[in-house]
Scaffold this active site. Structure first.
Site, PDB file in Angstrom:
ATOM      1  N   TYR A 154       0.853  -1.195   0.000  1.00 17.24           N
ATOM      2  CA  TYR A 154       0.000   0.000   0.000  1.00 17.24           C
ATOM      3  C   TYR A 154       0.886   1.242   0.000  1.00 17.24           C
ATOM      4  O   TYR A 154       2.050   1.190   0.424  1.00 17.24           O
ATOM      5  CB  TYR A 154      -0.870   0.025   1.264  1.00 17.24           C
ATOM      6  CG  TYR A 154      -1.979  -0.987   1.265  1.00 17.24           C
ATOM      7  CD1 TYR A 154      -3.242  -0.660   0.804  1.00 17.24           C
ATOM      8  CD2 TYR A 154      -1.754  -2.281   1.719  1.00 17.24           C
ATOM      9  CE1 TYR A 154      -4.263  -1.594   0.804  1.00 17.24           C
ATOM     10  CE2 TYR A 154      -2.782  -3.219   1.721  1.00 17.24           C
ATOM     11  CZ  TYR A 154      -4.034  -2.867   1.261  1.00 17.24           C
ATOM     12  OH  TYR A 154      -5.038  -3.791   1.257  1.00 17.24           O
ATOM     13  N   ARG A 209      -2.206 -12.535   3.210  1.00 15.01           N
ATOM     14  CA  ARG A 209      -3.568 -12.240   2.789  1.00 15.01           C
ATOM     15  C   ARG A 209      -3.648 -12.480   1.287  1.00 15.01           C
ATOM     16  O   ARG A 209      -2.730 -12.107   0.562  1.00 15.01           O
ATOM     17  CB  ARG A 209      -3.893 -10.762   3.021  1.00 15.01           C
ATOM     18  CG  ARG A 209      -3.890 -10.335   4.476  1.00 15.01           C
ATOM     19  CD  ARG A 209      -4.985  -9.326   4.684  1.00 15.01           C
ATOM     20  NE  ARG A 209      -6.267  -9.974   4.467  1.00 15.01           N
ATOM     21  CZ  ARG A 209      -7.392  -9.348   4.123  1.00 15.01           C
ATOM     22  NH1 ARG A 209      -7.400  -8.047   3.958  1.00 15.01           N
ATOM     23  NH2 ARG A 209      -8.517 -10.010   3.943  1.00 15.01           N
ATOM     24  N   HIS A 263      -6.583  -8.675  -2.869  1.00 12.30           N
ATOM     25  CA  HIS A 263      -7.919  -8.109  -2.650  1.00 12.30           C
ATOM     26  C   HIS A 263      -7.943  -6.616  -2.908  1.00 12.30           C
ATOM     27  O   HIS A 263      -6.911  -5.954  -2.916  1.00 12.30           O
ATOM     28  CB  HIS A 263      -8.393  -8.395  -1.222  1.00 12.30           C
ATOM     29  CG  HIS A 263      -7.501  -7.802  -0.186  1.00 12.30           C
ATOM     30  ND1 HIS A 263      -6.369  -8.440   0.254  1.00 12.30           N
ATOM     31  CD2 HIS A 263      -7.532  -6.621   0.468  1.00 12.30           C
ATOM     32  CE1 HIS A 263      -5.756  -7.686   1.149  1.00 12.30           C
ATOM     33  NE2 HIS A 263      -6.430  -6.573   1.288  1.00 12.30           N
ATOM     34  N   HIS A 265     -10.186  -3.215  -1.528  1.00 12.85           N
ATOM     35  CA  HIS A 265     -11.120  -2.765  -0.485  1.00 12.85           C
ATOM     36  C   HIS A 265     -12.144  -1.768  -1.028  1.00 12.85           C
ATOM     37  O   HIS A 265     -11.797  -0.930  -1.875  1.00 12.85           O
ATOM     38  CB  HIS A 265     -10.362  -2.027   0.624  1.00 12.85           C
ATOM     39  CG  HIS A 265      -9.415  -2.876   1.409  1.00 12.85           C
ATOM     40  ND1 HIS A 265      -9.803  -3.561   2.529  1.00 12.85           N
ATOM     41  CD2 HIS A 265      -8.092  -3.123   1.263  1.00 12.85           C
ATOM     42  CE1 HIS A 265      -8.752  -4.196   3.034  1.00 12.85           C
ATOM     43  NE2 HIS A 265      -7.703  -3.950   2.281  1.00 12.85           N
TER      44      HIS A 265
HETATM   45 FE   LIG Z   1      -5.808  -4.959   2.520  1.00 10.16          FE
END
Ligand SMILES: [Fe+2]
Length: 304
Positions: free
Chosen positions: A160, A215, A218, A220
């Site tokens: 991110y 994870r 994905h 969000h």
């Molecule tokens: Fe995430």
């Protein structure tokens, strides 16, 4: 009269002393917390050294938090607690809508407003460009115009913006509004799954438990409109190696989507696309936010 305190009577003694709490909800939450926390200590036969280790751990979790990092949300997520709170929230709805998933520790308020069709990629990227599109509808499938669609995701390396060298710069985030038919469409790059931040106390916990820490890939979303229940969710990509073993338990079957290489219905059909329709339940008088998480900078501010 003096009470004999032992490993059992202590629980009622603590709850009784808190009975003066005027706020009935706070009173109930705290009584239940004390009851279950005490049961936990009795069941695990917790020793002083072990509880001190627990206090050290929680202290380290707090110390790791900054305006760009939220270790407590990560702890809540990795314990399955955020997912539990989401499931309880979904159960309170009076109509079925799209299922909730995690906000996670990387949400930021004030992502840039964008126009339908814009790309959320603002930095040079080697990722595979994809179109995200679909509709925001009510329970009956009627499009909701001008619904708010906030989207954020990691890049093609699984990072991110908050994890990059200048975390104050935003990337791969945008805030869209649906058109008059409730449609949304935007450009982005396919995200990669990632290992949760492992350089803090939560990472130590994950290693001690021999968990993989990943994870699945994905994207969000927070989707809402006046009169409807806001849905906080994420779309997961089919085929990811960790889609069945998410470290934070965010995946549920109905949120797994696939990248379609050729979709004639896509607004930009020559690019790969992901189609997903979000269904919003009607708001109820009792509705509270479904956000199990927040922009890290807001939590730091609130605690200052
Ligand atoms: Fe995430």
């Amino acid at each position: 009269m003096l009470r004999a305190i032992d490993e059992n009577t202590i629980t009622d003694a603590a709850i009784e002393q808190m009975a003066s709490t005027p706020d009935p909800r706070l009173k109930r939450i705290m009584a239940s917390l004390v009851k279950n926390l005490h049961n936990w200590a009795r069941e695990a036969d917790l020793t002083p050294e072990e509880w001190l280790e627990g206090i050290r751990f929680l202290t380290a979790v707090g110390q790791k938090c900054t305006a760009f990092r939220q270790e407590f949300i990560l702890l809540s997520d990795t314990l399955g607690f955020s997912s539990l709170i989401n499931a309880l929230h979904d159960k309170r709805a009076t109509e079925a809508g799209t299922k909730s998933s995690l906000v996670g520790p990387f949400y930021r308020a004030d992502s840039p407003p964008m126009k339908l069709g814009d790309t959320i990629v603002t930095k040079p990227s080697n990722g595979m460009e994809v179109i995200l599109y679909g509709r925001v509808t009510d329970r009956m499938g009627k499009g909701i115009p001008n619904a708010s669609v906030e989207v954020w995701q990691p890049d093609e390396t699984g990072n991110y913006d908050l994890q990059k060298h200048d975390p104050s710069e935003m990337d791969l985030r945008g805030h869209f509004r649906t058109d008059s038919e409730g449609r949304y469409y935007l450009r982005t790059v396919a995200p990669l799954g990632y290992m949760i931040p492992m350089d803090g106390p939560v990472g130590d916990m994950i290693r001690a438990q021999k968990r993989h820490g990943y994870r699945p890939a994905h994207i969000h979303f927070i989707v809402g409109a006046p009169g409807y229940r806001e849905v906080v969710t994420a779309l997961y990509l089919e085929g990811d190696a960790h889609v069945d073993s998410d470290t934070v338990f965010g995946v549920t079957e109905s949120l797994v989507t696939k990248v379609n290489q050729k979709d004639p219905n896509s607004p930009i059909p020559n690019l790969p696309s992901i189609k997903f329709d979000f269904h919003l339940a009607a708001a109820t008088a009792k509705d509270m936010t479904g956000r199990v998480g927040a922009d890290p900078s807001q939590i730091t501010k609130a605690g200052a």
